[in-house]
Design a protein around this motif. Sequence first.
Motif, mmCIF file in Angstrom:
data_model
loop_
_atom_site.group_PDB
_atom_site.id
_atom_site.type_symbol
_atom_site.label_atom_id
_atom_site.label_comp_id
_atom_site.label_asym_id
_atom_site.label_seq_id
_atom_site.Cartn_x
_atom_site.Cartn_y
_atom_site.Cartn_z
ATOM 1 N N ASP A 91 34.868 47.654 47.190
ATOM 2 C CA ASP A 91 34.115 47.094 46.065
ATOM 3 C C ASP A 91 33.560 45.711 46.391
ATOM 4 O O ASP A 91 34.165 44.938 47.145
ATOM 5 N N SER A 92 32.438 45.405 45.798
ATOM 6 C CA SER A 92 31.901 44.047 45.900
ATOM 7 C C SER A 92 32.701 43.120 44.987
ATOM 8 O O SER A 92 33.276 43.550 43.991
ATOM 9 N N ILE A 93 32.745 41.864 45.359
ATOM 10 C CA ILE A 93 33.493 40.851 44.613
ATOM 11 C C ILE A 93 32.550 39.717 44.262
ATOM 12 O O ILE A 93 31.723 39.303 45.084
ATOM 13 N N ASP A 94 32.655 39.213 43.053
ATOM 14 C CA ASP A 94 31.854 38.066 42.646
ATOM 15 C C ASP A 94 32.491 36.803 43.218
ATOM 16 O O ASP A 94 33.332 36.165 42.582
ATOM 17 N N ARG A 95 32.111 36.466 44.439
ATOM 18 C CA ARG A 95 32.748 35.346 45.124
ATOM 19 C C ARG A 95 32.399 33.995 44.505
ATOM 20 O O ARG A 95 33.163 33.040 44.633
#
Length: 391
Positions: A91-95
């Motif tokens: 999954d992508s992460i809101d860094r």
Amino acid sequence: MPFTHLLESFLIHYLERFSDACFCVRLRDKTYTIGAGEPLFTIHVKQDIPKKELLTSAELAMGEAYMRGDIDIEGDLFTALCVLLPHFSKDSIDRSALSKLFHASTKKSDQKEQVASHYDLGNDFFKLWLDKTMSYSCAYFKKEDDDLFTAQHQKVDYILEKLYLKKGMTLLDIGCGWGFLLIEAAQKYGVKGYGCTLSKEQWAEAQRRIETLGLQDLVTIDLIDYRDVARSGKTFDRIVSVGMIEHVGRPNFPVYMGDASDMLKDGGLFLLHYISGQDERATSAWTRKYIFPGGTLPSLREIIHIAYDEKFRVIDVESLRRHYYKTLMHWYGNFQKAKPQVEAARGTEFVRMWDLYLCGCAASFYVGNIDLHQILMTKGNNNDLPLTRWY
């Protein structure tokens, strides 16, 4: 993917993508089945998780929900995590929203606090579920039914054999923990050992062990940063580091390897034993927030690359991934037995956090999200070693 599920709960909509396995989700007296076949477990959602939190980091959001008791697993937790964790890792992460987690300070003072937050939970706590060697790293199982105590002895013996120690040599252990490896090296090989740690609790227990065994002339352990050991000008015939480089932070990987090179004599051996990531991304927001602040897993390729930027020559690489899975399942089982005592002292949320940590790490190794590598290096060439690993 039914649109009605998105209206009912974004969590259900999110979990429908995990359809390579069959499991159930129970929410508001309704049960949803994900995938085909016989359900392996059920996620009981007592309090729904907001969409924003899931999109920031689903792993973090669901981990926190589990800690609070907002979700529970009905069935085997290990099985559930083996299904869920591979999806979280993709999954992508809101860094930007989690920038403090993914850009932790690498200053000495801050890293000392990061280490203390985990390893200074107390020797009495770790004694509840580690074996008597107090080894908090991957064991080595020669046989399927080896107990943990035996496997930890075998791990240390295996490392010391790879280091090809001779009586009178000097050995540095970077991040030496409670000192078991140095004590074994001194007793079995007659080497003079020096260790460094940032944990006051580990240092205190190590001092007690050294004094009890009368090894003060052979083993010294200081409460000191590895960088300060390097600045002191000390050099050693052999260096070992077990489960420590994961704490230095990616910007400091070259510093760490450079300092190790400076402290190792020409022709010396350096064994680096560490948890490795599959790539150079830091992906586990939950682990960085609750278990190992500032923790970063090096990939195998970046460590090999940095090693050759220094004077190291890699002569052996071995994966012990499945050994760490077995080690963690032993720890998890021991923790279950100690759970009433831990819960009485530290609370339910702490216990659920450590359940998730120990079982989740076991699952991560089992499914291959992470690995464990031992890398054996020489400083420059060494043509005097035996020709095979099995010396």
